[in-house]
Structure formats: C-alpha cells, structure tokens
Design a protein around this motif. Structure first.
Motif, PDB file in Angstrom:
ATOM      1  N   ARG A 161       0.852  -1.188   0.000  1.00 17.06           N
ATOM      2  CA  ARG A 161       0.000   0.000   0.000  1.00 17.06           C
ATOM      3  C   ARG A 161       0.890   1.242   0.000  1.00 17.06           C
ATOM      4  O   ARG A 161       1.904   1.283   0.681  1.00 17.06           O
ATOM      5  CB  ARG A 161      -0.905   0.020   1.223  1.00 17.06           C
ATOM      6  N   ASP A 165      -4.000   5.789  -0.609  1.00 19.16           N
ATOM      7  CA  ASP A 165      -4.693   4.552  -0.988  1.00 19.16           C
ATOM      8  C   ASP A 165      -4.238   3.980  -2.322  1.00 19.16           C
ATOM      9  O   ASP A 165      -4.985   3.262  -2.982  1.00 19.16           O
ATOM     10  CB  ASP A 165      -6.222   4.744  -0.992  1.00 19.16           C
ATOM     11  N   THR A 166      -3.041   4.333  -2.764  1.00 18.82           N
ATOM     12  CA  THR A 166      -2.514   3.721  -3.979  1.00 18.82           C
ATOM     13  C   THR A 166      -1.939   2.351  -3.641  1.00 18.82           C
ATOM     14  O   THR A 166      -1.597   2.069  -2.493  1.00 18.82           O
ATOM     15  CB  THR A 166      -1.408   4.593  -4.618  1.00 18.82           C
TER      16      THR A 166
END
Length: 196
Positions: A161, A165-166
């Motif tokens: 991660r 939130d990528t």
C-alpha cells in the motif's frame, strides 16, 4: 552484526553510518526539490527527519538494516541509503531506501555510491546477490538501477500500500556475484567518462 557499520569513501561521495548528528543537514537536503512530495516514493519530510532516522536506527538494532548518511567529499550530508532486508544466513542484501537532494542528482555521486556499496557487499562481506526494488512507476529510479547493470527479476504486483490509498507494484532487480566483475568494470568506466 552482518554487515558491520563501516564508512565507505570515494572521490565523489562518502557513505558514513547514519546518526542523529546528520538530522539538520538532511532536513535541508530533502527540502531541495521538495522530494518528499513525490507520490511514488517514501522520502521523509523535513519535519519527519528525526523520526525517519529513529526508524532506520531501530531497524539496524533489529539486524535488518545498515543505514548510511550520503555526504559530499567536504562532509555535507545530501541524502540517505541503506543495506536493507539483510539476510545474513543467505548472504544477501538489498540496496534501497535511497534518496539524494536534487542538486546532486544526475552526477557521479550516485554511480560511485552504488559502486562502493556493491564492492563492499561482494568483495568484503561476500554476498551472493544484491537486490534493488523500486516502484514500478518510478522510471527515474528504474533507469538508474538498469544503468548499474542490474537485471529485472520481475514485478511484484499489488505488493504494498502506498500514499493516498494507492497500491504499489514493485520492480525487483538484482546483481549476482558472478556478474559483479562486469558490473564493476562498467561502473568504473562510467565514472571515468567526462560529464556533459
């Protein structure tokens, strides 16, 4: 501890064991070019530098990292690098968590730093392999790793991660001991070429 803390000195760079004495200069270094704003890498903010030094030194105490302060020949701190994910039983290390202030990028400093780290890993502590990992989207880092002579082992998809939130796909490269003489010759040749 394997490998033990050491200072590695070249013509263009000094790699010395990281300490809190480097914090103030490293805060200024990471602000050069706002490197900490890059979404695809984890470079500490100026305010987070002490915490990052604490984190790296904690991993050193645990035996999984050997952190260095990267300095110019006059002793000015300009970045950080590490041996990380240390696997003493299998004599493998990863060179990573590396960053340099913008003003020293694209010069001989990185090439010589990597040659010093690789030489110490293969010639002094007898590693069988040295690994490099970077975000799949970090094209600057991937090109630099490939210029070293490292070969792409593969892509770890949805590996970690990231910020916002990528999800990070990680490109994994390595140099094995039998490749080191050719890689060393290439890095030495690159350092001897005039800079344009």
């Amino acid at each position: 501890m394997w490998p033990a803390p050491v200072t590695l000195t070249g013509e263009h760079v000094i790699l010395t064991p990281l300490s809190h004495d480097h914090a103030a200069a490293l805060r200024m270094a990471c602000a050069d070019g706002d490197l900490y704003r890059l979404w695809y890498t984890a470079i500490p903010t100026p305010e987070g530098m002490v915490a990052e030094i604490d984190r790296r030194l904690g991993l050193q105490t645990a035996g999984s990292m050997l952190p260095f302060c990267v300095m110019t020949p006059d002793g000015t701190p300009v970045g950080m690098t590490t041996y990380m994910n240390i696997d003493a039983a299998n004599r493998r290390v990863e060179i990573g968590s590396t960053w340099y202030r913008r003003s020293v990028q694209r010069g001989p400093l990185n090439t010589e730093a990597k040659r010093l780290l690789l030489s110490h890993a293969f010639d002094t502590v007898n590693c069988i392999a040295v690994e490099f990992r970077t975000h799949f989207m970090n094209q600057q880092s991937r090109r630099a790793i490939e210029r070293l002579g490292a070969k792409l082992d593969g892509i770890l998809r949805s590996h970690q991660r990231g910020p916002g939130d990528t999800i990070r796909d990680t490109a994994v490269y390595s140099i094995i001991a039998s490749e080191w003489p050719a890689v060393h010759a290439n890095l030495t040749w690159r350092l001897e070429q005039p800079r344009r």
